[in-house]
Design a protein around this motif. Structure first.
Motif, short mmCIF file in Angstrom:
data_model
loop_
_atom_site.label_atom_id
_atom_site.label_comp_id
_atom_site.label_asym_id
_atom_site.label_seq_id
_atom_site.Cartn_x
_atom_site.Cartn_y
_atom_site.Cartn_z
N ARG A 11 -55.74 16.56 -89.73
CA ARG A 11 -54.40 16.19 -89.20
C ARG A 11 -54.19 16.93 -87.92
NH1 ARG A 11 -50.50 17.74 -94.14
NH2 ARG A 11 -52.22 17.92 -95.22
N THR A 12 -54.77 17.95 -87.69
CA THR A 12 -54.87 18.89 -86.41
C THR A 12 -55.60 18.27 -85.30
OG1 THR A 12 -56.48 20.51 -87.03
CG2 THR A 12 -54.23 20.88 -87.79
N GLY A 13 -56.53 17.42 -85.58
CA GLY A 13 -57.29 17.00 -84.55
C GLY A 13 -58.37 17.89 -84.25
N ALA A 14 -58.70 18.84 -85.08
CA ALA A 14 -59.62 19.93 -84.85
C ALA A 14 -61.10 19.48 -84.67
CB ALA A 14 -59.65 21.11 -85.97
N VAL A 15 -62.03 19.91 -83.99
CA VAL A 15 -63.30 19.58 -83.81
C VAL A 15 -64.03 20.75 -83.89
CG1 VAL A 15 -62.94 17.15 -82.95
CG2 VAL A 15 -63.33 19.22 -81.36
N VAL A 16 -65.35 20.58 -84.32
CA VAL A 16 -66.69 21.47 -83.79
C VAL A 16 -67.22 21.05 -82.36
CG1 VAL A 16 -68.79 22.65 -84.59
CG2 VAL A 16 -66.75 22.28 -86.13
N VAL A 17 -67.46 21.81 -81.50
CA VAL A 17 -68.05 21.42 -80.34
C VAL A 17 -69.38 22.10 -80.46
CG1 VAL A 17 -66.21 20.74 -79.05
CG2 VAL A 17 -66.91 23.15 -78.90
N ASP A 18 -70.66 21.63 -80.02
CA ASP A 18 -71.92 22.30 -79.62
C ASP A 18 -72.01 22.40 -78.09
OD1 ASP A 18 -72.64 19.59 -78.49
OD2 ASP A 18 -74.20 19.38 -80.01
N HIS A 45 -63.71 24.26 -82.74
CA HIS A 45 -64.44 25.55 -83.30
C HIS A 45 -65.84 25.44 -82.93
CE1 HIS A 45 -61.46 25.86 -86.39
NE2 HIS A 45 -61.04 24.93 -86.36
N ALA A 46 -66.62 26.59 -82.76
CA ALA A 46 -67.91 26.76 -82.38
C ALA A 46 -68.74 27.78 -83.45
CB ALA A 46 -68.14 26.59 -81.16
N PRO A 47 -69.79 27.89 -83.53
CA PRO A 47 -70.54 29.14 -83.96
C PRO A 47 -70.75 29.78 -82.92
CG PRO A 47 -72.11 27.32 -84.03
CD PRO A 47 -70.82 26.53 -83.77
N ALA A 48 -71.21 31.26 -82.96
CA ALA A 48 -71.45 32.13 -82.01
C ALA A 48 -72.75 31.61 -81.41
CB ALA A 48 -71.48 33.49 -82.45
N LEU A 49 -73.77 30.96 -81.81
CA LEU A 49 -74.75 30.24 -81.45
C LEU A 49 -74.78 29.58 -80.15
CD1 LEU A 49 -77.95 29.72 -81.75
CD2 LEU A 49 -77.26 27.81 -83.24
N LEU A 50 -73.42 29.06 -80.11
CA LEU A 50 -73.13 28.16 -78.90
C LEU A 50 -73.21 28.83 -77.59
CD1 LEU A 50 -70.40 25.60 -78.05
CD2 LEU A 50 -70.40 27.55 -76.69
N LEU A 51 -72.96 30.26 -77.57
CA LEU A 51 -72.81 30.83 -76.41
C LEU A 51 -74.44 31.36 -75.71
CD1 LEU A 51 -69.94 33.36 -76.67
CD2 LEU A 51 -70.27 31.18 -75.18
N ALA A 117 -69.16 22.51 -89.45
CA ALA A 117 -68.12 21.29 -89.41
C ALA A 117 -67.73 21.02 -91.00
CB ALA A 117 -69.08 20.02 -89.13
N VAL A 118 -68.76 20.97 -91.86
CA VAL A 118 -68.67 21.10 -93.47
C VAL A 118 -67.54 21.98 -93.57
CG1 VAL A 118 -69.56 20.86 -95.61
CG2 VAL A 118 -70.81 19.66 -93.61
N GLU A 119 -67.77 23.06 -93.40
CA GLU A 119 -66.91 24.44 -93.96
C GLU A 119 -65.67 24.13 -93.55
OE1 GLU A 119 -66.30 28.53 -92.14
OE2 GLU A 119 -68.04 28.67 -93.13
N ARG A 120 -65.53 23.65 -92.02
CA ARG A 120 -63.98 23.59 -91.39
C ARG A 120 -63.42 22.31 -91.76
NH1 ARG A 120 -63.56 28.22 -87.61
NH2 ARG A 120 -64.73 29.60 -89.04
N GLY A 121 -64.29 21.28 -92.31
CA GLY A 121 -63.75 19.78 -92.56
C GLY A 121 -63.15 19.14 -91.29
N ALA A 122 -64.12 19.58 -90.08
CA ALA A 122 -63.89 18.90 -88.78
C ALA A 122 -65.17 18.58 -88.34
CB ALA A 122 -63.08 20.14 -87.87
N PRO A 123 -65.16 17.15 -87.84
CA PRO A 123 -66.35 16.77 -87.17
C PRO A 123 -66.98 17.70 -86.00
CG PRO A 123 -64.36 15.36 -86.47
CD PRO A 123 -63.97 16.41 -87.46
N ILE A 145 -69.95 13.86 -87.81
CA ILE A 145 -70.59 13.77 -86.38
C ILE A 145 -69.71 12.73 -85.69
CG2 ILE A 145 -72.62 12.41 -86.91
CD1 ILE A 145 -73.47 15.23 -85.21
N ARG A 146 -69.57 12.99 -84.27
CA ARG A 146 -68.88 12.26 -83.46
C ARG A 146 -69.54 12.23 -81.90
NH1 ARG A 146 -66.75 11.64 -87.51
NH2 ARG A 146 -64.67 11.46 -88.00
N LYS A 147 -70.08 11.16 -81.54
CA LYS A 147 -70.63 11.20 -80.18
C LYS A 147 -69.72 11.37 -79.12
CE LYS A 147 -72.36 7.12 -80.51
NZ LYS A 147 -73.19 5.84 -80.58
#
Length: 151
Positions: A11-18, A45-51, A117-123, A145-147
């Motif tokens: 509902r929030t439009g939340a996403v995980v970005v890589d 959302h992003a894991p710390a790995l992103l940085l 993404a699975v944990e947060r329920g956001a693609p 996953i979303r392109k």
């Protein structure tokens, strides 16, 4: 018969970005306009790995001479200040990321994004074609996953 694939709807439009998306916020390249659209106030959302991945990519870009050291430093500082919600540690994600990596036969570091993404329920939104192709191998993970080009 396997269970039907899940549909991820937030509902929030939340996403995980890589990192492939986040770098487009600070380096002008194909897809930068689409990546910038994600900076509309939705939860990112992003894991710390992103940085770590982004810093490595900026180092490579600098070594190629595309940007100078100051530009690379500025870009990294901008990413550090980006409105990203990060878990306190990626430790909680590594077990699921490892399971997904074995399932998809894909590198664990990419699968950390899918685990989040699975944990947060956001693609996951990604510009990484290999990650998109790998996730497509599993109907449940494909829903996470979303392109970037589809955003």
């Amino acid at each position: 018969m396997p269970p039907p694939a899940r549909t991820v709807r937030t509902r929030t439009g939340a996403v995980v970005v890589d990192a492939s998306v986040a770098l487009k916020w600070v380096i002008d390249e194909e897809g930068s306009d689409q990546a910038a659209r994600l900076l509309d106030g939705r939860p990112l959302h992003a894991p710390a790995l992103l940085l770590t991945e982004a810093a490595n990519a900026l180092w490579v870009i600098q070594r190629r001479g595309t940007i100078d050291a100051g530009g690379a430093e500025d870009a990294l500082q901008q990413l550090r200040a980006a409105p990203l919600v990060m878990p306190p540690s990626d430790i909680e994600l590594i077990g699921e990321a490892f399971r997904i990596a074995r399932l998809l036969d894909h590198p664990v570091y990419d699968c950390v994004y899918l685990a989040l993404a699975v944990e947060r329920g956001a693609p996951v939104v990604t510009a990484d074609r290999r990650l998109v192709a790998a996730a497509a191998k599993d109907p449940d993970l494909a829903t996470f996953i979303r392109k970037l080009s589809d955003i």
